[in-house]
Design a protein around this motif. Structure first.
Motif, PDB file in Angstrom:
ATOM      1  N   LEU A 125       0.825  -1.192   0.000  1.00 50.35           N
ATOM      2  CA  LEU A 125       0.000   0.000   0.000  1.00 50.35           C
ATOM      3  C   LEU A 125       0.871   1.258   0.000  1.00 50.35           C
ATOM      4  O   LEU A 125       1.746   1.421   0.858  1.00 50.35           O
ATOM      5  CB  LEU A 125      -0.910  -0.002   1.238  1.00 50.35           C
ATOM      6  CG  LEU A 125      -2.253   0.687   1.108  1.00 50.35           C
ATOM      7  CD1 LEU A 125      -3.129  -0.022   0.095  1.00 50.35           C
ATOM      8  CD2 LEU A 125      -2.955   0.720   2.460  1.00 50.35           C
ATOM      9  N   LYS A 126       0.590   2.149  -0.941  1.00 47.62           N
ATOM     10  CA  LYS A 126       1.338   3.407  -1.036  1.00 47.62           C
ATOM     11  C   LYS A 126       0.341   4.569  -1.113  1.00 47.62           C
ATOM     12  O   LYS A 126      -0.724   4.449  -1.713  1.00 47.62           O
ATOM     13  CB  LYS A 126       2.238   3.416  -2.266  1.00 47.62           C
ATOM     14  CG  LYS A 126       3.321   2.333  -2.228  1.00 47.62           C
ATOM     15  CD  LYS A 126       4.202   2.376  -3.471  1.00 47.62           C
ATOM     16  CE  LYS A 126       5.249   1.257  -3.410  1.00 47.62           C
ATOM     17  NZ  LYS A 126       6.128   1.258  -4.608  1.00 47.62           N
ATOM     18  N   LYS A 127       0.716   5.667  -0.488  1.00 45.98           N
ATOM     19  CA  LYS A 127      -0.102   6.873  -0.552  1.00 45.98           C
ATOM     20  C   LYS A 127       0.797   8.085  -0.717  1.00 45.98           C
ATOM     21  O   LYS A 127       1.680   8.330   0.117  1.00 45.98           O
ATOM     22  CB  LYS A 127      -0.960   7.027   0.704  1.00 45.98           C
ATOM     23  CG  LYS A 127      -1.873   8.252   0.674  1.00 45.98           C
ATOM     24  CD  LYS A 127      -2.914   8.165  -0.433  1.00 45.98           C
ATOM     25  CE  LYS A 127      -3.830   9.374  -0.451  1.00 45.98           C
ATOM     26  NZ  LYS A 127      -4.862   9.290  -1.512  1.00 45.98           N
ATOM     27  N   ILE A 128       0.573   8.819  -1.804  1.00 49.34           N
ATOM     28  CA  ILE A 128       1.347  10.020  -2.096  1.00 49.34           C
ATOM     29  C   ILE A 128       0.388  11.206  -2.154  1.00 49.34           C
ATOM     30  O   ILE A 128      -0.635  11.156  -2.840  1.00 49.34           O
ATOM     31  CB  ILE A 128       2.105   9.884  -3.432  1.00 49.34           C
ATOM     32  CG1 ILE A 128       3.093   8.715  -3.357  1.00 49.34           C
ATOM     33  CG2 ILE A 128       2.840  11.172  -3.781  1.00 49.34           C
ATOM     34  CD1 ILE A 128       3.758   8.393  -4.685  1.00 49.34           C
ATOM     35  N   PHE A 129       0.723  12.246  -1.418  1.00 50.71           N
ATOM     36  CA  PHE A 129      -0.045  13.487  -1.459  1.00 50.71           C
ATOM     37  C   PHE A 129       0.710  14.480  -2.329  1.00 50.71           C
ATOM     38  O   PHE A 129       1.890  14.744  -2.103  1.00 50.71           O
ATOM     39  CB  PHE A 129      -0.244  14.055  -0.057  1.00 50.71           C
ATOM     40  CG  PHE A 129      -1.088  13.167   0.833  1.00 50.71           C
ATOM     41  CD1 PHE A 129      -2.470  13.188   0.750  1.00 50.71           C
ATOM     42  CD2 PHE A 129      -0.488  12.316   1.761  1.00 50.71           C
ATOM     43  CE1 PHE A 129      -3.249  12.382   1.564  1.00 50.71           C
ATOM     44  CE2 PHE A 129      -1.255  11.509   2.581  1.00 50.71           C
ATOM     45  CZ  PHE A 129      -2.642  11.535   2.478  1.00 50.71           C
ATOM     46  N   ARG A 130       0.027  15.036  -3.310  1.00 47.44           N
ATOM     47  CA  ARG A 130       0.676  15.944  -4.249  1.00 47.44           C
ATOM     48  C   ARG A 130       0.000  17.309  -4.250  1.00 47.44           C
ATOM     49  O   ARG A 130      -1.218  17.410  -4.189  1.00 47.44           O
ATOM     50  CB  ARG A 130       0.636  15.370  -5.673  1.00 47.44           C
ATOM     51  CG  ARG A 130       1.427  14.098  -5.875  1.00 47.44           C
ATOM     52  CD  ARG A 130       1.392  13.664  -7.339  1.00 47.44           C
ATOM     53  NE  ARG A 130       2.218  12.488  -7.596  1.00 47.44           N
ATOM     54  CZ  ARG A 130       1.748  11.247  -7.577  1.00 47.44           C
ATOM     55  NH1 ARG A 130       0.471  11.031  -7.306  1.00 47.44           N
ATOM     56  NH2 ARG A 130       2.551  10.225  -7.819  1.00 47.44           N
ATOM     57  N   SER A 177       5.257  11.477   0.371  1.00 47.19           N
ATOM     58  CA  SER A 177       4.925  10.051   0.416  1.00 47.19           C
ATOM     59  C   SER A 177       4.617   9.665   1.856  1.00 47.19           C
ATOM     60  O   SER A 177       5.501   9.682   2.718  1.00 47.19           O
ATOM     61  CB  SER A 177       6.092   9.225  -0.126  1.00 47.19           C
ATOM     62  OG  SER A 177       5.764   7.854  -0.127  1.00 47.19           O
ATOM     63  N   ALA A 178       3.351   9.338   2.131  1.00 40.60           N
ATOM     64  CA  ALA A 178       2.928   9.009   3.494  1.00 40.60           C
ATOM     65  C   ALA A 178       3.052   7.515   3.785  1.00 40.60           C
ATOM     66  O   ALA A 178       3.385   7.114   4.902  1.00 40.60           O
ATOM     67  CB  ALA A 178       1.493   9.462   3.723  1.00 40.60           C
ATOM     68  N   LEU A 179       2.753   6.669   2.793  1.00 40.15           N
ATOM     69  CA  LEU A 179       2.896   5.217   2.920  1.00 40.15           C
ATOM     70  C   LEU A 179       3.753   4.729   1.768  1.00 40.15           C
ATOM     71  O   LEU A 179       3.543   5.111   0.623  1.00 40.15           O
ATOM     72  CB  LEU A 179       1.527   4.525   2.903  1.00 40.15           C
ATOM     73  CG  LEU A 179       0.548   4.901   4.028  1.00 40.15           C
ATOM     74  CD1 LEU A 179      -0.803   4.236   3.800  1.00 40.15           C
ATOM     75  CD2 LEU A 179       1.109   4.528   5.395  1.00 40.15           C
ATOM     76  N   SER A 211       5.085  10.609  15.174  1.00 37.10           N
ATOM     77  CA  SER A 211       4.220  11.493  14.400  1.00 37.10           C
ATOM     78  C   SER A 211       4.746  11.610  12.972  1.00 37.10           C
ATOM     79  O   SER A 211       5.947  11.715  12.742  1.00 37.10           O
ATOM     80  CB  SER A 211       4.178  12.890  15.040  1.00 37.10           C
ATOM     81  OG  SER A 211       3.602  12.828  16.323  1.00 37.10           O
ATOM     82  N   GLY A 212       3.824  11.555  12.006  1.00 39.73           N
ATOM     83  CA  GLY A 212       4.208  11.683  10.614  1.00 39.73           C
ATOM     84  C   GLY A 212       4.655  10.404   9.940  1.00 39.73           C
ATOM     85  O   GLY A 212       5.081  10.429   8.786  1.00 39.73           O
ATOM     86  N   CYS A 213       4.488   9.266  10.636  1.00 38.66           N
ATOM     87  CA  CYS A 213       4.970   7.999  10.060  1.00 38.66           C
ATOM     88  C   CYS A 213       3.930   7.335   9.159  1.00 38.66           C
ATOM     89  O   CYS A 213       4.231   6.336   8.504  1.00 38.66           O
ATOM     90  CB  CYS A 213       5.398   7.035  11.169  1.00 38.66           C
ATOM     91  SG  CYS A 213       4.025   6.361  12.135  1.00 38.66           S
ATOM     92  N   GLY A 237       6.487   5.523   6.813  1.00 40.49           N
ATOM     93  CA  GLY A 237       5.541   4.912   5.893  1.00 40.49           C
ATOM     94  C   GLY A 237       5.750   3.443   5.621  1.00 40.49           C
ATOM     95  O   GLY A 237       5.176   2.897   4.673  1.00 40.49           O
ATOM     96  N   LEU A 238       6.531   2.775   6.462  1.00 43.36           N
ATOM     97  CA  LEU A 238       6.790   1.340   6.296  1.00 43.36           C
ATOM     98  C   LEU A 238       6.586   0.618   7.619  1.00 43.36           C
ATOM     99  O   LEU A 238       6.822   1.191   8.694  1.00 43.36           O
ATOM    100  CB  LEU A 238       8.225   1.098   5.817  1.00 43.36           C
ATOM    101  CG  LEU A 238       8.544   1.418   4.356  1.00 43.36           C
ATOM    102  CD1 LEU A 238      10.051   1.395   4.136  1.00 43.36           C
ATOM    103  CD2 LEU A 238       7.849   0.415   3.428  1.00 43.36           C
ATOM    104  N   VAL A 239       6.166  -0.637   7.560  1.00 42.17           N
ATOM    105  CA  VAL A 239       6.104  -1.481   8.751  1.00 42.17           C
ATOM    106  C   VAL A 239       7.522  -1.931   9.081  1.00 42.17           C
ATOM    107  O   VAL A 239       8.179  -2.580   8.269  1.00 42.17           O
ATOM    108  CB  VAL A 239       5.200  -2.713   8.531  1.00 42.17           C
ATOM    109  CG1 VAL A 239       5.251  -3.624   9.756  1.00 42.17           C
ATOM    110  CG2 VAL A 239       3.765  -2.286   8.240  1.00 42.17           C
TER     111      VAL A 239
END
Length: 224
Positions: A7-12, A19-21, A40-42, A216-218
């Motif tokens: 799972l990846k999540k990028i806010f642009r 890149s949040a995830l 915070s922010g992970c 953004g990683l386990v």
């Protein structure tokens, strides 16, 4: 029940990309209580929002009860959330003008449940959280712990399969926080699947397993 893969999540924005995830892989079994931890922010809250169908990932897959849901349109996500996923937040998000019973009843109204059935469902959940004697009070007449218990009751009154909690004791003192966590533990013992974001190791101790995120990683998992 919950399975996310890569799972990846990028806010642009026009100027920056965040890149949040960065490729999260998580499985949550039915009836499990999982605590998601990290600085915070992970990406903790971003992950919870995607699991709760409040947002879609940029890429990767999200399987909910065996169904791929990562690419659903907003109205499809909304319909799937109803009655299936309950939310509890750090801020209680109660409506000041409504009584305890009316706040709890609100999601049942949105589900189109009849008034008589709504009344019975509210009565039962009030008994579960030991707040029947406060059903006609307003949020400003309650302690912080009592308000969070009402928020939890509102989240579970429709008997959702999954309860998502984002820092549920963040605004509470240790005594009220302990009462809220005991209530979550009781709900889980009766079959509710719970995924909780928390900074608190004390709160995480109520879970069956902790998942630690970093950038953004386990980075670690631990069974308790």
């Amino acid at each position: 029940m919950i399975k996310v893969k890569d799972l990846k999540k990028i806010f642009r924005t026009s100027e920056i990309e965040t890149s949040a995830l960065n490729g999260v892989n998580i499985d949550v079994n039915e009836g499990e209580f999982v605590a998601v931890m990290g600085p915070s922010g992970c990406g903790k809250s971003t992950l919870l929002n995607i699991i709760g169908l409040l947002d879609n990932p940029t890429s990767g897959t999200y399987m909910l009860d065996g169904k791929e849901v990562s690419g659903l349109k907003e109205n499809e996500r909304t319909n799937l959330r109803k009655g299936n996923i309950g939310f509890v937040f750090q801020s209680f998000n109660l409506i000041d003008e409504l009584t305890v019973a009316q706040n709890i009843e609100l999601p049942l109204t949105y589900l189109g449940i009849s008034p008589s059935e709504r009344k019975q469902m509210v009565k039962l959940v009030l008994e579960r959280i030991n707040m029947s004697h406060r059903q006609n009070h307003y949020p400003n007449q309650l302690s912080g712990g009592q308000q969070q218990r009402v928020a939890i009751a509102r989240a579970v009154v429709a008997n959702p399969k999954i309860l998502l909690a984002d820092e549920p004791t963040g605004n509470l003192d240790s005594t009220n926080g302990k009462e809220v966590m005991e209530l979550l533990g009781e709900l889980n013992s009766k079959g509710t699947t719970i995924v909780m974001v928390t900074h608190s190791a004390r709160d995480a101790a109520y879970a069956h397993r902790t998942i630690n995120l970093f950038d953004g990683l386990v980075v670690a998992e631990e069974h308790l």
